[in-house]
Write an enzyme that holds these catalytic residues in place. Structure first.
Site, PDB file in Angstrom:
ATOM      1  N   TYR A 148       0.751  -1.317   0.009  1.00  0.00           N
ATOM      2  CA  TYR A 148       0.018   0.087  -0.031  1.00  0.00           C
ATOM      3  C   TYR A 148       0.804   1.126   0.087  1.00  0.00           C
ATOM      4  CZ  TYR A 148       0.116  -1.408   4.942  1.00  0.00           C
ATOM      5  OH  TYR A 148       0.377  -1.772   6.309  1.00  0.00           O
ATOM      6  N   LYS A 165       4.458   3.813   6.242  1.00  0.00           N
ATOM      7  CA  LYS A 165       5.474   3.063   5.051  1.00  0.00           C
ATOM      8  C   LYS A 165       5.575   4.132   4.051  1.00  0.00           C
ATOM      9  CE  LYS A 165       5.631  -1.101   6.949  1.00  0.00           C
ATOM     10  NZ  LYS A 165       6.794  -1.795   7.483  1.00  0.00           N
TER      11      LYS A 165
HETATM   12  C1  HXC Z   1      -6.575   0.728  18.298  1.00  0.00           C
HETATM   13  C2  HXC Z   1      -4.709   0.169  19.442  1.00  0.00           C
HETATM   14  C3  HXC Z   1      -4.844  -0.986  19.025  1.00  0.00           C
HETATM   15  C4  HXC Z   1      -5.899  -1.477  18.152  1.00  0.00           C
HETATM   16  C5  HXC Z   1      -3.145  -0.531  20.468  1.00  0.00           C
HETATM   17  N1  HXC Z   1      -3.735   0.529  20.230  1.00  0.00           N
HETATM   18  N2  HXC Z   1      -3.551  -1.680  19.627  1.00  0.00           N
HETATM   19  N3  HXC Z   1      -5.808   1.226  19.112  1.00  0.00           N
HETATM   20  N4  HXC Z   1      -6.670  -0.469  17.971  1.00  0.00           N
HETATM   21  N5  HXC Z   1      -5.629  -2.598  17.903  1.00  0.00           N
HETATM   22  C6  HXC Z   1      -3.532   1.897  20.880  1.00  0.00           C
HETATM   23  C7  HXC Z   1      -3.338   1.681  22.376  1.00  0.00           C
HETATM   24  O1  HXC Z   1      -4.784   1.708  22.862  1.00  0.00           O
HETATM   25  C8  HXC Z   1      -2.686   2.826  22.639  1.00  0.00           C
HETATM   26  O2  HXC Z   1      -3.167   4.076  22.871  1.00  0.00           O
HETATM   27  C9  HXC Z   1      -1.223   2.970  21.541  1.00  0.00           C
HETATM   28  O3  HXC Z   1      -2.188   2.290  20.635  1.00  0.00           O
HETATM   29  C10 HXC Z   1      -0.181   2.323  22.208  1.00  0.00           C
HETATM   30  O4  HXC Z   1      -0.289   1.053  22.498  1.00  0.00           O
HETATM   31  P1  HXC Z   1       0.842   0.405  23.477  1.00  0.00           P
HETATM   32  O5  HXC Z   1       0.182  -0.859  23.558  1.00  0.00           O
HETATM   33  O6  HXC Z   1       0.877   1.045  24.526  1.00  0.00           O
HETATM   34  O7  HXC Z   1       1.999   0.508  22.478  1.00  0.00           O
HETATM   35  P2  HXC Z   1       3.095  -0.377  22.361  1.00  0.00           P
HETATM   36  O8  HXC Z   1       3.458  -1.334  23.482  1.00  0.00           O
HETATM   37  O9  HXC Z   1       4.271   0.523  22.127  1.00  0.00           O
HETATM   38  O10 HXC Z   1       3.050  -1.322  21.170  1.00  0.00           O
HETATM   39  C11 HXC Z   1       2.913  -0.756  19.903  1.00  0.00           C
HETATM   40  C12 HXC Z   1       1.844  -1.636  19.008  1.00  0.00           C
HETATM   41  C13 HXC Z   1       1.589  -3.013  19.037  1.00  0.00           C
HETATM   42  C14 HXC Z   1       2.036  -1.138  17.312  1.00  0.00           C
HETATM   43  C15 HXC Z   1       0.570  -1.123  19.253  1.00  0.00           C
HETATM   44  O11 HXC Z   1       0.898  -3.872  18.228  1.00  0.00           O
HETATM   45  C16 HXC Z   1       2.986  -3.612  18.539  1.00  0.00           C
HETATM   46  O12 HXC Z   1       3.994  -3.752  19.519  1.00  0.00           O
HETATM   47  N6  HXC Z   1       3.307  -3.972  17.517  1.00  0.00           N
HETATM   48  C17 HXC Z   1       4.780  -4.832  17.094  1.00  0.00           C
HETATM   49  C18 HXC Z   1       4.349  -5.808  16.092  1.00  0.00           C
HETATM   50  C19 HXC Z   1       3.580  -5.788  14.972  1.00  0.00           C
HETATM   51  O13 HXC Z   1       2.796  -4.839  15.036  1.00  0.00           O
HETATM   52  N7  HXC Z   1       3.812  -6.637  13.826  1.00  0.00           N
HETATM   53  C20 HXC Z   1       2.823  -6.602  12.901  1.00  0.00           C
HETATM   54  C21 HXC Z   1       3.598  -5.845  11.742  1.00  0.00           C
HETATM   55  S1  HXC Z   1       2.716  -6.556  10.154  1.00  0.00           S
HETATM   56  P3  HXC Z   1      -4.011   4.958  23.971  1.00  0.00           P
HETATM   57  O14 HXC Z   1      -4.306   6.128  23.482  1.00  0.00           O
HETATM   58  O15 HXC Z   1      -4.874   3.961  24.763  1.00  0.00           O
HETATM   59  O16 HXC Z   1      -2.731   5.070  24.918  1.00  0.00           O
HETATM   60  C22 HXC Z   1       2.731  -5.422   9.342  1.00  0.00           C
HETATM   61  C23 HXC Z   1       2.186  -5.878   7.695  1.00  0.00           C
HETATM   62  C24 HXC Z   1       1.844  -4.668   6.893  1.00  0.00           C
HETATM   63  O17 HXC Z   1       3.254  -4.303   9.136  1.00  0.00           O
HETATM   64  C25 HXC Z   1       1.049  -5.310   5.548  1.00  0.00           C
HETATM   65  C26 HXC Z   1       0.136  -6.394   5.670  1.00  0.00           C
HETATM   66  C27 HXC Z   1      -0.258  -7.090   4.520  1.00  0.00           C
HETATM   67  P1  NAP Z   2       6.659  -9.216  13.386  1.00  0.00           P
HETATM   68  O1  NAP Z   2       6.967 -10.537  13.464  1.00  0.00           O
HETATM   69  O2  NAP Z   2       5.437  -8.708  14.202  1.00  0.00           O
HETATM   70  O3  NAP Z   2       7.766  -8.344  13.225  1.00  0.00           O
HETATM   71  C1  NAP Z   2       7.853  -7.143  13.777  1.00  0.00           C
HETATM   72  C2  NAP Z   2       9.354  -7.022  14.449  1.00  0.00           C
HETATM   73  O4  NAP Z   2       9.385  -5.624  14.901  1.00  0.00           O
HETATM   74  C3  NAP Z   2       8.848  -7.612  15.691  1.00  0.00           C
HETATM   75  O5  NAP Z   2      10.244  -8.574  15.808  1.00  0.00           O
HETATM   76  C4  NAP Z   2       9.178  -6.863  16.828  1.00  0.00           C
HETATM   77  O6  NAP Z   2       9.890  -7.427  18.031  1.00  0.00           O
HETATM   78  C5  NAP Z   2       9.742  -5.638  16.145  1.00  0.00           C
HETATM   79  N1  NAP Z   2       9.580  -4.399  16.826  1.00  0.00           N
HETATM   80  C6  NAP Z   2       8.310  -3.923  16.984  1.00  0.00           C
HETATM   81  N2  NAP Z   2       8.170  -2.560  17.639  1.00  0.00           N
HETATM   82  C7  NAP Z   2       9.722  -2.480  17.854  1.00  0.00           C
HETATM   83  C8  NAP Z   2      10.621  -1.264  18.539  1.00  0.00           C
HETATM   84  N3  NAP Z   2       9.811  -0.499  18.711  1.00  0.00           N
HETATM   85  N4  NAP Z   2      11.912  -1.420  18.472  1.00  0.00           N
HETATM   86  C9  NAP Z   2      12.327  -2.694  17.939  1.00  0.00           C
HETATM   87  N5  NAP Z   2      11.759  -3.650  17.479  1.00  0.00           N
HETATM   88  C10 NAP Z   2      10.370  -3.391  17.366  1.00  0.00           C
HETATM   89  O7  NAP Z   2       5.787  -9.065  11.868  1.00  0.00           O
HETATM   90  P2  NAP Z   2       6.361  -9.386  10.566  1.00  0.00           P
HETATM   91  O8  NAP Z   2       5.216  -9.665   9.680  1.00  0.00           O
HETATM   92  O9  NAP Z   2       7.513 -10.354  10.379  1.00  0.00           O
HETATM   93  O10 NAP Z   2       6.769  -7.868   9.597  1.00  0.00           O
HETATM   94  C11 NAP Z   2       8.076  -7.637   9.421  1.00  0.00           C
HETATM   95  C12 NAP Z   2       7.883  -6.477   8.416  1.00  0.00           C
HETATM   96  O11 NAP Z   2       7.299  -7.007   7.232  1.00  0.00           O
HETATM   97  C13 NAP Z   2       7.408  -5.270   8.816  1.00  0.00           C
HETATM   98  O12 NAP Z   2       8.160  -4.276   8.353  1.00  0.00           O
HETATM   99  C14 NAP Z   2       5.992  -5.427   8.341  1.00  0.00           C
HETATM  100  O13 NAP Z   2       5.595  -4.323   8.136  1.00  0.00           O
HETATM  101  C15 NAP Z   2       6.514  -5.982   6.959  1.00  0.00           C
HETATM  102  N6  NAP Z   2       5.289  -6.571   6.147  1.00  0.00           N
HETATM  103  C16 NAP Z   2       4.793  -7.858   6.825  1.00  0.00           C
HETATM  104  C17 NAP Z   2       3.974  -8.426   6.007  1.00  0.00           C
HETATM  105  C18 NAP Z   2       3.163  -9.694   6.172  1.00  0.00           C
HETATM  106  O14 NAP Z   2       2.295 -10.105   5.568  1.00  0.00           O
HETATM  107  N7  NAP Z   2       3.750 -10.344   7.140  1.00  0.00           N
HETATM  108  C19 NAP Z   2       3.158  -7.782   4.700  1.00  0.00           C
HETATM  109  C20 NAP Z   2       3.692  -6.458   4.414  1.00  0.00           C
HETATM  110  C21 NAP Z   2       4.931  -5.883   5.055  1.00  0.00           C
HETATM  111  P3  NAP Z   2       9.574  -6.744  19.477  1.00  0.00           P
HETATM  112  O15 NAP Z   2       7.938  -6.715  19.703  1.00  0.00           O
HETATM  113  O16 NAP Z   2      10.256  -7.871  20.545  1.00  0.00           O
HETATM  114  O17 NAP Z   2      10.143  -5.475  19.683  1.00  0.00           O
END
Ligand code: HXC
Ligand code: NAP
Length: 285
Positions: A148, A165
């Protein structure tokens, strides 16, 4: 195609290297001879991935670090250099994402994702580029974005991620030009759907939605981790030295399917096509 010693003598720093696609890239690049330095917030997945690399005979080390904190990133970049002498490549893979209706998001929710993806990528990129520029050494940055961003279309329900992104892609292309004189090249990969615990737990609301996503895919399947890891290996290798500022989509044609006005005709059954073709033949005589 990929020689076992392709990355001999190389050292690569990867964010989010303990889980999902980051872990798969780390394992593959180590298998090809790279020494890997992994960071993330949680220690356990980083340690486990490093142990797996060691068991396979590779070299890896890790440190916990939150990419939102520039001072922490800078310190860990120094630690990685101490460990391996010189880091020549950076993979900005760490990300945060979730699905939500945008009108319901809190400012902190938007900020949480943008500061991991956009600010975190900037922090790591600048920390290493400063070192490379000061030492007059070449460098390599690979940013993991999403289709996207690559397709310039954005996406509803993941707006913080789409904004961040797109920013990372702009950074990739801007710096590819600005830092080319320093022999620092930057590229991006835009993956389509690749099953990972991190993405699936946050982005796939139900099994039915997952089934629908698979059925709607032109290849009827999701990506395989080794496909993405091999693309990363190619882009980071010396073979790709003239590729700079590029974003490679790896999604089996998914975004093109979404973009074409008539692509939904994929769902038209064979019988309906046959009937239309028969009618045309009759009309034409
Ligand atoms: C709405 C949400 C939410 C949700 C969290 N928040 N989850 N709001 N819907 N599902 C809000 C919380 O209420 C809070 O706001 C704020 O976001 C921060 O939340 P925390 O949990 O305190 O943040 P933190 O511990 O820093 O965690 C960050 C995070 C979490 C992004 C929210 O999901 C995370 O750690 N993610 C890391 C791994 C990840 O996301 N992997 C996926 C990547 S895949 P308030 O106002 O309540 O304080 C990807 C694929 C892309 O990117 C393309 C796919 C095809
Ligand atoms: P994932 O396993 O959740 O990877 C995210 C990683 O980022 C985790 O290892 C997490 O580890 C680390 N991370 C998150 N917040 C961080 C922070 N503040 N500091 C340091 N590390 C942090 O998901 P994934 O699917 O493998 O995604 C990997 C990449 O691919 C991402 O850039 C995602 O946007 C991209 N992507 C994935 C897909 C898909 O279909 N899977 C599609 C498009 C793009 P900790 O939580 O331990 O920090």
């Amino acid at each position: 195609m990929f020689q076992k010693d392709l990355f001999q003598g190389r050292a690569i720093f990867i964010t989010g290297g303990g889980t999902g696609l980051g872990r798969s890239m780390a394992l593959r690049l180590a298998e090809l001879g790279a020494r890997m330095f992994l960071i993330g917030r949680r220690e356990e997945p980083l340690r486990e991935t490093c142990e797996e690399i060691h068991r396979a005979g590779g070299a890896a080390a890790y440190a916990t670090c939150d990419v939102r904190d520039f001072a922490a990133v800078d310190a860990v970049a120094g630690k990685a250099e101490q460990q391996f002498g010189r880091i020549d490549s950076l993979i900005n893979n760490a990300a945060g994402n979730f699905i939500a209706r945008t009108e319901k998001l809190s400012p902190n929710a938007f900020n949480a994702v943008v500061s991991i993806v956009l600010n975190g990528t900037f922090h790591c990129t600048q920390a290493f580029a400063r070192r490379w520029i000061a030492a007059k050494e070449a460098g390599n940055v690979l940013n993991i974005v999403a289709t996207y961003a690559a397709a310039n279309c954005g996406s509803g329900f993941v707006v913080p991620s789409a904004c961040a992104k797109a920013g990372v892609l702009a950074m990739t292309r801007s710096l590819a030009v600005e830092w080319a004189p320093y022999r620092i090249r930057l590229n991006a990969i835009a993956p389509g759907p690749f099953p990972t615990e991190g993405a699936w737990s946050r982005l796939m609301p139900s099994e039915q939605f997952e089934q629908h996503a698979r059925d709607a895919h032109p290849m009827k399947r999701f990506g395989r981790h080794e496909e993405l890891a091999n693309l990363a290996a190619f882009l980071l290798s010396e073979q790709a030295e003239y590729i700079n500022g590029e974003c490679v989509v790896i999604d089996g044609g998914l975004w093109l399917r979404g973009a074409g006005e008539f692509n939904d005709l994929l769902g038209l059954p064979d019988g309906a096509w046959a009937a239309m073709e028969a009618a045309r033949v009759k009309k034409g005589g």
